[in-house]
Design a protein around this motif. Structure first.
Motif, PDB file in Angstrom:
ATOM      1  N   VAL A  91      98.815  56.367  72.525  1.00  0.00           N
ATOM      2  CA  VAL A  91      98.052  56.653  73.739  1.00  0.00           C
ATOM      3  C   VAL A  91      96.635  57.141  73.416  1.00  0.00           C
ATOM      4  O   VAL A  91      96.009  57.822  74.223  1.00  0.00           O
ATOM      5  CB  VAL A  91      98.797  57.678  74.632  1.00  0.00           C
ATOM      6  CG1 VAL A  91     100.101  57.097  75.154  1.00  0.00           C
ATOM      7  CG2 VAL A  91      99.038  58.973  73.884  1.00  0.00           C
ATOM      8  N   ALA A  92      96.126  56.765  72.273  1.00  0.00           N
ATOM      9  CA  ALA A  92      94.823  57.244  71.812  1.00  0.00           C
ATOM     10  C   ALA A  92      93.703  56.936  72.804  1.00  0.00           C
ATOM     11  O   ALA A  92      92.895  57.807  73.120  1.00  0.00           O
ATOM     12  CB  ALA A  92      94.492  56.661  70.447  1.00  0.00           C
ATOM     13  N   LYS A  93      93.648  55.720  73.291  1.00  0.00           N
ATOM     14  CA  LYS A  93      92.554  55.350  74.193  1.00  0.00           C
ATOM     15  C   LYS A  93      92.627  56.123  75.505  1.00  0.00           C
ATOM     16  O   LYS A  93      91.604  56.559  76.031  1.00  0.00           O
ATOM     17  CB  LYS A  93      92.556  53.849  74.444  1.00  0.00           C
ATOM     18  CG  LYS A  93      92.103  53.062  73.224  1.00  0.00           C
ATOM     19  CD  LYS A  93      92.008  51.592  73.507  1.00  0.00           C
ATOM     20  CE  LYS A  93      91.565  50.854  72.260  1.00  0.00           C
ATOM     21  NZ  LYS A  93      91.434  49.424  72.489  1.00  0.00           N
ATOM     22  N   GLU A  94      93.823  56.326  76.012  1.00  0.00           N
ATOM     23  CA  GLU A  94      93.981  57.105  77.238  1.00  0.00           C
ATOM     24  C   GLU A  94      93.586  58.562  77.000  1.00  0.00           C
ATOM     25  O   GLU A  94      92.964  59.196  77.847  1.00  0.00           O
ATOM     26  CB  GLU A  94      95.421  57.023  77.769  1.00  0.00           C
ATOM     27  CG  GLU A  94      95.793  55.663  78.335  1.00  0.00           C
ATOM     28  CD  GLU A  94      96.322  54.684  77.282  1.00  0.00           C
ATOM     29  OE1 GLU A  94      96.224  54.975  76.066  1.00  0.00           O
ATOM     30  OE2 GLU A  94      96.814  53.624  77.669  1.00  0.00           O
ATOM     31  N   ALA A  95      93.943  59.073  75.832  1.00  0.00           N
ATOM     32  CA  ALA A  95      93.585  60.449  75.484  1.00  0.00           C
ATOM     33  C   ALA A  95      92.067  60.594  75.383  1.00  0.00           C
ATOM     34  O   ALA A  95      91.507  61.614  75.812  1.00  0.00           O
ATOM     35  CB  ALA A  95      94.249  60.855  74.164  1.00  0.00           C
ATOM     36  N   LEU A  96      91.398  59.591  74.849  1.00  0.00           N
ATOM     37  CA  LEU A  96      89.935  59.636  74.757  1.00  0.00           C
ATOM     38  C   LEU A  96      89.292  59.653  76.137  1.00  0.00           C
ATOM     39  O   LEU A  96      88.323  60.384  76.374  1.00  0.00           O
ATOM     40  CB  LEU A  96      89.406  58.440  73.958  1.00  0.00           C
ATOM     41  CG  LEU A  96      89.582  58.517  72.451  1.00  0.00           C
ATOM     42  CD1 LEU A  96      89.197  57.197  71.792  1.00  0.00           C
ATOM     43  CD2 LEU A  96      88.758  59.643  71.872  1.00  0.00           C
ATOM     44  N   LYS A  97      89.826  58.853  77.045  1.00  0.00           N
ATOM     45  CA  LYS A  97      89.292  58.835  78.414  1.00  0.00           C
ATOM     46  C   LYS A  97      89.469  60.205  79.073  1.00  0.00           C
ATOM     47  O   LYS A  97      88.560  60.704  79.736  1.00  0.00           O
ATOM     48  CB  LYS A  97      89.984  57.751  79.243  1.00  0.00           C
ATOM     49  CG  LYS A  97      89.575  56.353  78.844  1.00  0.00           C
ATOM     50  CD  LYS A  97      90.355  55.310  79.639  1.00  0.00           C
ATOM     51  CE  LYS A  97      90.108  53.926  79.074  1.00  0.00           C
ATOM     52  NZ  LYS A  97      90.947  52.914  79.722  1.00  0.00           N
ATOM     53  N   ALA A  99      89.788  63.078  77.516  1.00  0.00           N
ATOM     54  CA  ALA A  99      88.915  64.022  76.813  1.00  0.00           C
ATOM     55  C   ALA A  99      87.471  63.889  77.296  1.00  0.00           C
ATOM     56  O   ALA A  99      86.771  64.889  77.458  1.00  0.00           O
ATOM     57  CB  ALA A  99      88.991  63.791  75.308  1.00  0.00           C
ATOM     58  N   GLU A 100      87.033  62.677  77.550  1.00  0.00           N
ATOM     59  CA  GLU A 100      85.671  62.455  78.040  1.00  0.00           C
ATOM     60  C   GLU A 100      85.465  63.160  79.383  1.00  0.00           C
ATOM     61  O   GLU A 100      84.440  63.814  79.603  1.00  0.00           O
ATOM     62  CB  GLU A 100      85.415  60.959  78.178  1.00  0.00           C
ATOM     63  CG  GLU A 100      83.986  60.614  78.485  1.00  0.00           C
ATOM     64  CD  GLU A 100      83.718  59.109  78.439  1.00  0.00           C
ATOM     65  OE1 GLU A 100      82.534  58.749  78.382  1.00  0.00           O
ATOM     66  OE2 GLU A 100      84.667  58.311  78.471  1.00  0.00           O
ATOM     67  N   ILE A 105      83.470  68.153  82.411  1.00  0.00           N
ATOM     68  CA  ILE A 105      83.770  69.375  83.172  1.00  0.00           C
ATOM     69  C   ILE A 105      83.293  70.611  82.415  1.00  0.00           C
ATOM     70  O   ILE A 105      82.652  71.495  82.975  1.00  0.00           O
ATOM     71  CB  ILE A 105      85.280  69.468  83.481  1.00  0.00           C
ATOM     72  CG1 ILE A 105      85.673  68.365  84.486  1.00  0.00           C
ATOM     73  CG2 ILE A 105      85.667  70.835  84.005  1.00  0.00           C
ATOM     74  CD1 ILE A 105      87.176  68.149  84.626  1.00  0.00           C
ATOM     75  N   LEU A 106      83.595  70.664  81.125  1.00  0.00           N
ATOM     76  CA  LEU A 106      83.169  71.802  80.301  1.00  0.00           C
ATOM     77  C   LEU A 106      81.657  71.900  80.238  1.00  0.00           C
ATOM     78  O   LEU A 106      81.080  72.996  80.275  1.00  0.00           O
ATOM     79  CB  LEU A 106      83.768  71.712  78.902  1.00  0.00           C
ATOM     80  CG  LEU A 106      85.283  71.881  78.808  1.00  0.00           C
ATOM     81  CD1 LEU A 106      85.777  71.547  77.403  1.00  0.00           C
ATOM     82  CD2 LEU A 106      85.684  73.297  79.186  1.00  0.00           C
ATOM     83  N   LYS A 107      80.987  70.767  80.123  1.00  0.00           N
ATOM     84  CA  LYS A 107      79.518  70.747  80.055  1.00  0.00           C
ATOM     85  C   LYS A 107      78.929  71.300  81.347  1.00  0.00           C
ATOM     86  O   LYS A 107      77.973  72.067  81.310  1.00  0.00           O
ATOM     87  CB  LYS A 107      79.043  69.320  79.797  1.00  0.00           C
ATOM     88  CG  LYS A 107      77.548  69.157  79.742  1.00  0.00           C
ATOM     89  CD  LYS A 107      77.089  69.027  78.326  1.00  0.00           C
ATOM     90  CE  LYS A 107      75.623  68.676  78.271  1.00  0.00           C
ATOM     91  NZ  LYS A 107      74.787  69.809  78.017  1.00  0.00           N
TER      92      LYS A 107
END
Length: 112
Positions: A91-97, A99-100, A105-107
């Motif tokens: 699920v790497a690609k979904e996790a990257l989305k 995380a983005e 939100i954090l920014k």
């Protein structure tokens, strides 16, 4: 900064490849780069081989010593780190989305 500009910064190159190519392009020996980064020659060699990752501080020193764009080098460093951490995950690609979105939100919270 000429090295990355000249080559249009290949985002698929690893940090190690970029470091080695830049060092060779500048006709520098491992020991010369090591002295500029306050590290030993073996450590610089390991950076180039991808066997070890430099610290965030070393990224800045490496950029300066090798006449590389620090931001571009940092992007390569971080992308290597993320890719390595997620390489075996289905699920790497979904996790990257996800995380983005979290980064956005954090920014926004930091900017307030």
């Amino acid at each position: 900064m000429a090295y990355l500009d000249k080559n249009k910064y290949d985002k698929l190159k690893t940090l190690g490849q970029i470091l080695k190519e830049a060092r060779e392009s500048e006709s520098l020996l491992l020991r010369q780069v090591a002295a500029a980064v306050n590290a030993d020659t073996a450590m610089i060699s390991k950076f180039e081989k991808g066997e070890r990752k430099p610290t965030r501080e070393q990224i800045g020193l490496l950029a300066k010593a090798l006449k590389l764009d620090e931001k571009a080098l940092l992007i390569s460093y971080l992308s290597d780190k993320v890719a390595s951490d997620l390489a075996g995950e289905d699920v790497a690609k979904e996790a990257l989305k996800a995380a983005e979105k979290k980064i956005d939100i954090l920014k926004k919270k930091q900017d307030k």
